[in-house]
Design an enzyme around this catalytic site. Structure first.
Site, mmCIF file in Angstrom:
data_model
loop_
_atom_site.group_PDB
_atom_site.id
_atom_site.type_symbol
_atom_site.label_atom_id
_atom_site.label_comp_id
_atom_site.label_asym_id
_atom_site.label_seq_id
_atom_site.Cartn_x
_atom_site.Cartn_y
_atom_site.Cartn_z
ATOM 1 N N ARG A 259 0.859 -1.178 0.000
ATOM 2 C CA ARG A 259 0.000 0.000 0.000
ATOM 3 C C ARG A 259 0.899 1.234 0.000
ATOM 4 N NH1 ARG A 259 -2.290 -3.723 3.606
ATOM 5 N NH2 ARG A 259 -4.411 -4.373 3.041
ATOM 6 N N LYS A 284 -2.722 -2.760 7.342
ATOM 7 C CA LYS A 284 -4.156 -2.598 7.538
ATOM 8 C C LYS A 284 -4.686 -3.736 8.402
ATOM 9 C CE LYS A 284 -8.414 -1.711 4.966
ATOM 10 N NZ LYS A 284 -9.017 -1.577 3.612
ATOM 11 N N HIS A 390 -2.553 3.249 -5.634
ATOM 12 C CA HIS A 390 -3.035 1.952 -5.162
ATOM 13 C C HIS A 390 -3.293 0.988 -6.317
ATOM 14 C CE1 HIS A 390 -4.414 -0.358 -1.704
ATOM 15 N NE2 HIS A 390 -5.439 -0.793 -2.424
ATOM 16 N N ARG A 393 -0.750 -1.722 -6.647
ATOM 17 C CA ARG A 393 -0.975 -2.883 -5.780
ATOM 18 C C ARG A 393 -1.991 -3.833 -6.417
ATOM 19 N NH1 ARG A 393 -1.263 -4.942 -0.349
ATOM 20 N NH2 ARG A 393 -3.407 -5.347 0.305
ATOM 21 N N HIS A 416 -4.456 -9.815 3.052
ATOM 22 C CA HIS A 416 -5.911 -9.790 3.131
ATOM 23 C C HIS A 416 -6.402 -10.702 4.252
ATOM 24 C CE1 HIS A 416 -6.205 -8.587 -1.387
ATOM 25 N NE2 HIS A 416 -6.107 -7.535 -0.605
ATOM 26 N N TYR A 425 -9.475 -10.279 -7.573
ATOM 27 C CA TYR A 425 -8.437 -10.095 -8.584
ATOM 28 C C TYR A 425 -8.467 -11.174 -9.664
ATOM 29 C CZ TYR A 425 -6.656 -6.627 -5.394
ATOM 30 O OH TYR A 425 -6.552 -5.523 -4.587
#
Length: 444
Positions: A259, A284, A390, A393, A416, A425
């Site tokens: 990120r 995150k 972003h 990424r 994640h 994705y």
């Protein structure tokens, strides 16, 4: 409402004056981490309490504050939920021991003005009083700086909408009208409207102590969109327009799936040249992970770290040894700022005064620097996609999936929590197979 019931319970004679003042604040802070937490019963289990305590620790909350917060949740569990489980006594005892080590005062003593002053930081006295109060409350409760900035912005916009700074006279209907205006006239996204609502709820319920009912507002429609990503050839087209430190940041964000914030906050100690990987700390969701160190970035990264070493020596010689440390490590390791490993890989050009801590130090590179370079590169390359940093990424994950990388491996590299986030994705070409063609291309 559950939180309102809790506030009625603490008015009894079972709690001291200090706990009566602080328990509602901490429970509201805990409730804000749940969807509809200020209206519904709160989930209280050992996992949720530990996660909340760790989030406070990550924000720099001292042990005595975390001790107060967990005791507030325990009192809520007993008085409102009527339960004796989970047993939080061990957590409370541990925090009490740490709190006694930190303070020169008894743990039960109310916070001193010096302690509260340090937590509130330097407030801008030119701002309206209600904004100063809101900022001070958010800092005492250890909200993230980005959250403080966003919430304050929405309260200011609401003040402009109603045309007054005396916001205590407004209530549910006015907030509902503002949120409806955002959706209908402003055409904002669902996430933007939700953020505005959260900011106003915090101000009214946590700062003014005013309970709000149902907010009758037109809700923005949540879109089901896919992320913007670039093809491999587009990545190469973009890369040629980057130079210096921005080129290195491009290589790391795309090559390691970072990120933008994770790249800026990378510390020297977390670059492992021998093992060929980067350690991403406090990403995150407060998760750590390990990801690639792209070979193409190694030489540039070594030169950048040499530059960071020089900046470190300049700062130490000038008497500026401090650096921002997470998880209250500044108290645990007071001399850590003198160790080069804790310094940023991408330091800013000059030292600045930190508004929250009051410390002057050299922070990491600002967000807009790479963002502006990326915007310029996108224009010069002639790529018409509406990409942002972003998007690099997103491209990292997409290209790994296209190369046949196992989806769980991609999930770990991206950090994640939910595998479904990673599944986004897998785009159309992957879902239907590379051999499937459009009917137009199969005509004779």
């Amino acid at each position: 409402m559950s939180v309102a019931q809790f506030e009625r319970e603490i008015l009894g004679d079972r709690l001291g004056e200090n706990d009566q003042a602080w328990f509602p604040r901490w429970l509201r802070r805990y409730a804000m981490s749940f969807r509809n937490g200020l209206e519904d019963d709160l989930v209280v289990n050992l996992g949720s309490v530990l996660k909340f305590s760790r989030s406070l620790l990550a924000s720099g909350a001292p042990a005595w504050q975390r001790w107060q917060a967990v005791r507030a949740i325990e009192f809520y569990r007993t008085s409102v939920l009527g339960c004796s489980e989970p047993d939080l006594s061990q957590v409370i005892a541990t925090l009490a021991r740490l709190g006694c080590q930190e303070r020169n005062l008894p743990l039960e003593a109310p916070p001193t003005e010096e302690e509260l002053g340090k937590l509130r930081g330097n407030l801008n006295r030119s701002e309206p009083i209600f904004i100063q109060t809101m900022r001070g409350e958010m800092r005492v409760l250890h909200y993230a700086a980005a959250t403080e900035k966003a919430y304050v912005r929405w309260v200011k916009r609401f003040s402009g909408f109603v045309g007054s700074v005396e916001l205590e006279q407004f209530g549910d209907r006015d907030i509902g009208a503002f949120l409806t205006h955002m959706a209908v006239e402003g055409n904002v996204s669902a996430s933007t409207q939700t953020q505005a609502q959260s900011g106003l709820l915090f101000f009214y319920q946590c700062v003014l102590g005013k309970q709000l009912g149902f907010l009758n507002a037109v809700r923005a429609k949540k879109s089901d969109s896919i992320p913007v990503w670039f093809s491999r050839s587009e990545i190469e087209q973009l890369l040629v327009h980057f130079v210096g430190v921005h080129r290195l940041m491009f290589l790391l964000i795309y090559g390691a799936g970072l990120r933008h914030k994770e790249c800026r906050r990378l510390r020297i100690k977390d670059v492992c040249f021998d093992e060929g990987h980067l350690v991403i700390r406090d990403g995150k969701g407060e998760k750590d992970r390990i990801t690639f160190l792209p070979e193409r970035a190694v030489e540039d990264l070594k030169r950048q770290i040499e530059y960071a070493h020089r900046m470190h020596r300049i700062d130490v010689d000038a008497g500026y040894t401090q650096v921002y440390l997470p998880y209250a490590l500044a108290r645990k390791y007071p001399n850590a700022g003198q160790e080069v490993g804790w310094k940023w890989v991408f330091p800013s050009r000059q030292r600045n005064l930190d508004k929250r801590s009051g410390q002057t130090w050299r922070h990491h590179i600002a967000e807009e620097q790479f963002a502006n370079a990326f915007k310029a590169a996108l224009k010069m390359s002639g790529i018409v996609k509406n990409g942002v940093p972003h998007s690099l990424r997103h491209s990292f994950a997409t290209h790994l999936v296209e190369a046949g990388t196992d989806i769980t491996t991609v999930q770990k590299l991206m950090g994640h929590k939910d595998i479904q986030t990673t599944m986004d994705y897998i785009h159309i070409s992957q879902k239907f197979g590379v051999d499937l063609k459009s009917p137009m291309d199969t005509l004779g």
